[in-house]
Design a protein around this motif. Structure first.
Motif, short mmCIF file in Angstrom:
data_model
loop_
_atom_site.label_atom_id
_atom_site.label_comp_id
_atom_site.label_asym_id
_atom_site.label_seq_id
_atom_site.Cartn_x
_atom_site.Cartn_y
_atom_site.Cartn_z
N TYR A 164 -3.04 3.24 -1.13
CA TYR A 164 -1.66 2.65 -0.41
C TYR A 164 -1.58 1.06 -0.94
O TYR A 164 -0.65 0.69 -1.40
CB TYR A 164 -1.76 2.72 1.27
CG TYR A 164 -0.42 2.07 1.69
CD1 TYR A 164 0.81 2.54 1.61
CD2 TYR A 164 -0.50 0.90 2.35
CE1 TYR A 164 1.97 2.04 2.05
CE2 TYR A 164 0.54 0.18 2.77
CZ TYR A 164 1.90 0.88 2.75
OH TYR A 164 2.89 0.31 3.45
N GLN A 165 -2.90 0.43 -1.01
CA GLN A 165 -3.06 -0.95 -1.27
C GLN A 165 -2.71 -1.19 -2.60
O GLN A 165 -1.98 -2.10 -2.99
CB GLN A 165 -4.44 -1.60 -0.71
CG GLN A 165 -4.74 -2.97 -1.24
CD GLN A 165 -5.18 -3.28 -2.31
OE1 GLN A 165 -5.75 -2.35 -3.09
NE2 GLN A 165 -5.31 -4.39 -2.89
N ILE A 191 0.91 -0.63 -3.59
CA ILE A 191 1.69 -1.70 -3.03
C ILE A 191 1.64 -2.96 -4.02
O ILE A 191 2.58 -3.52 -4.58
CB ILE A 191 1.38 -2.17 -1.62
CG1 ILE A 191 1.81 -1.25 -0.50
CG2 ILE A 191 1.86 -3.64 -1.45
CD1 ILE A 191 3.16 -1.37 -0.24
N SER A 193 3.71 -1.89 -7.03
CA SER A 193 5.12 -1.64 -6.92
C SER A 193 6.12 -2.81 -7.31
O SER A 193 6.96 -2.73 -7.91
CB SER A 193 5.41 -1.10 -5.53
OG SER A 193 5.07 -2.60 -4.50
N CYS A 249 1.58 -5.33 6.43
CA CYS A 249 1.89 -5.05 5.01
C CYS A 249 3.08 -4.00 5.14
O CYS A 249 4.13 -4.41 4.21
CB CYS A 249 0.81 -4.09 4.32
SG CYS A 249 1.11 -3.87 2.55
N GLY A 306 6.99 -4.85 3.45
CA GLY A 306 7.87 -3.66 2.74
C GLY A 306 9.24 -3.63 3.33
O GLY A 306 9.98 -3.49 2.68
N MET A 345 3.06 -8.57 2.66
CA MET A 345 2.57 -7.46 1.69
C MET A 345 1.26 -7.99 1.26
O MET A 345 0.23 -7.32 1.52
CB MET A 345 3.54 -7.06 0.88
CG MET A 345 4.79 -6.51 1.48
SD MET A 345 6.05 -6.15 0.16
CE MET A 345 5.21 -4.64 -0.60
N ALA A 367 -2.18 -6.22 2.50
CA ALA A 367 -2.87 -5.35 1.34
C ALA A 367 -4.23 -6.35 1.12
O ALA A 367 -4.92 -5.63 0.72
CB ALA A 367 -1.88 -5.37 0.21
N LEU A 412 7.66 3.13 1.33
CA LEU A 412 6.33 2.37 1.33
C LEU A 412 5.94 2.02 2.92
O LEU A 412 4.91 2.11 3.49
CB LEU A 412 6.28 1.47 0.41
CG LEU A 412 6.06 2.15 -0.86
CD1 LEU A 412 5.78 0.76 -1.81
CD2 LEU A 412 5.04 3.11 -1.09
N GLY A 435 3.19 2.89 5.27
CA GLY A 435 2.36 2.21 5.86
C GLY A 435 1.89 2.38 7.57
O GLY A 435 0.74 2.00 7.70
#
Length: 235
Positions: free
Chosen positions: A23-24, A27, A30, A87, A91, A110, A114, A172, A176
């Motif tokens: 996920y981190q 992100i 992204s 985070c 988003g 974010m 993150a 996202l 999260g």
């Protein structure tokens, strides 16, 4: 010797560490994926879009030392759960951004959330396995998340999700929150007092003060290597 329950908790914490870093990392990637359509939709130059992206790195860098101190003193899963929720909030804010100010604020949130991803994931792995298996576990975890993130980036372009960047950021944010909930309700470490000092049921040793860390040559070498590699990447 670990019980079946201990092994299950260890595997669960390892899986959460993998999920967290995926996920981190996604992100982090992204914004590079959406910067062109986002800059166009917000009516800003692409160069300014890159500056908005840099706010993520600044927020992440500033928090690294406080993160390490917090991880050594408090529940890693709870701390990271809150951070990932922050985070996700960033988003969500970006998905509604209508100008540069809101976009920069969203990227700061974010980045701040993150920033806990890498350190938090490594902390979870350290709780999931014994010290003798830590290096192997980290290597396996790194291979796993690298391939998963690469696949997700390819899938994003294949589905052209970058053109619907507001929806992508909203998605996202939702993911999260789910990750944060999983981390919040995750069980304690799989170690026991028989495994090593500081295990379950035994008070964890106090972390060394900052001056001792700065006096440790290995810590300084690791910091220099990190600066030379990550610094070049940021540049």
């Amino acid at each position: 010797m670990q019980t079946a329950t201990g092994r299950f908790v260890g595997a669960l914490l390892f899986s959460l560490a993998a999920l967290l870093i995926v996920y981190q990392a996604y992100i982090s990637f992204s914004f590079g994926i959406i910067v062109t359509p986002m800059s166009r939709d917000l009516g800003v130059a692409l160069e300014l879009g890159a500056m908005i992206s840099a706010a993520f790195l600044v927020a992440s860098a500033v928090l690294q030392i406080p993160i390490g101190i917090a991880m050594d003193r408090y529940s890693a899963t709870r701390i990271v759960a809150v951070a990932i929720a922050v985070c996700a909030g960033g988003g969500a804010l970006l998905s509604f951004a209508d100008g540069v100010t809101m976009a920069i604020l969203s990227r700061i949130l974010m980045g701040a959330g993150a920033a806990f991803g890498l350190v938090g994931a490594l902390k979870l792995i350290s709780l999931a396995v014994t010290g003798q298996r830590f290096a192997t576990a980290v290597g396996s975890w790194h291979i796993l998340h690298s391939f998963v993130v690469a696949g997700l980036v390819v899938l994003t372009f294949y589905l052209e999700l970058q053109n619907e960047w507001r929806h992508l950021m909203g998605l996202l944010a939702t993911i999260g929150i789910l990750v944060a909930l999983l981390l919040w309700f995750a069980p304690g470490p799989a170690r026991t007092a028989a495994d090593e000092p500081g295990g379950l049921g035994e008070p964890r040793p106090a972390p060394p003060p900052l001056r001792e860390l700065l006096a440790n040559r290995q810590v300084l070498i690791a910091a220099a290597l990190f600066a030379l590699t990550f610094g070049a990447f940021v540049a």
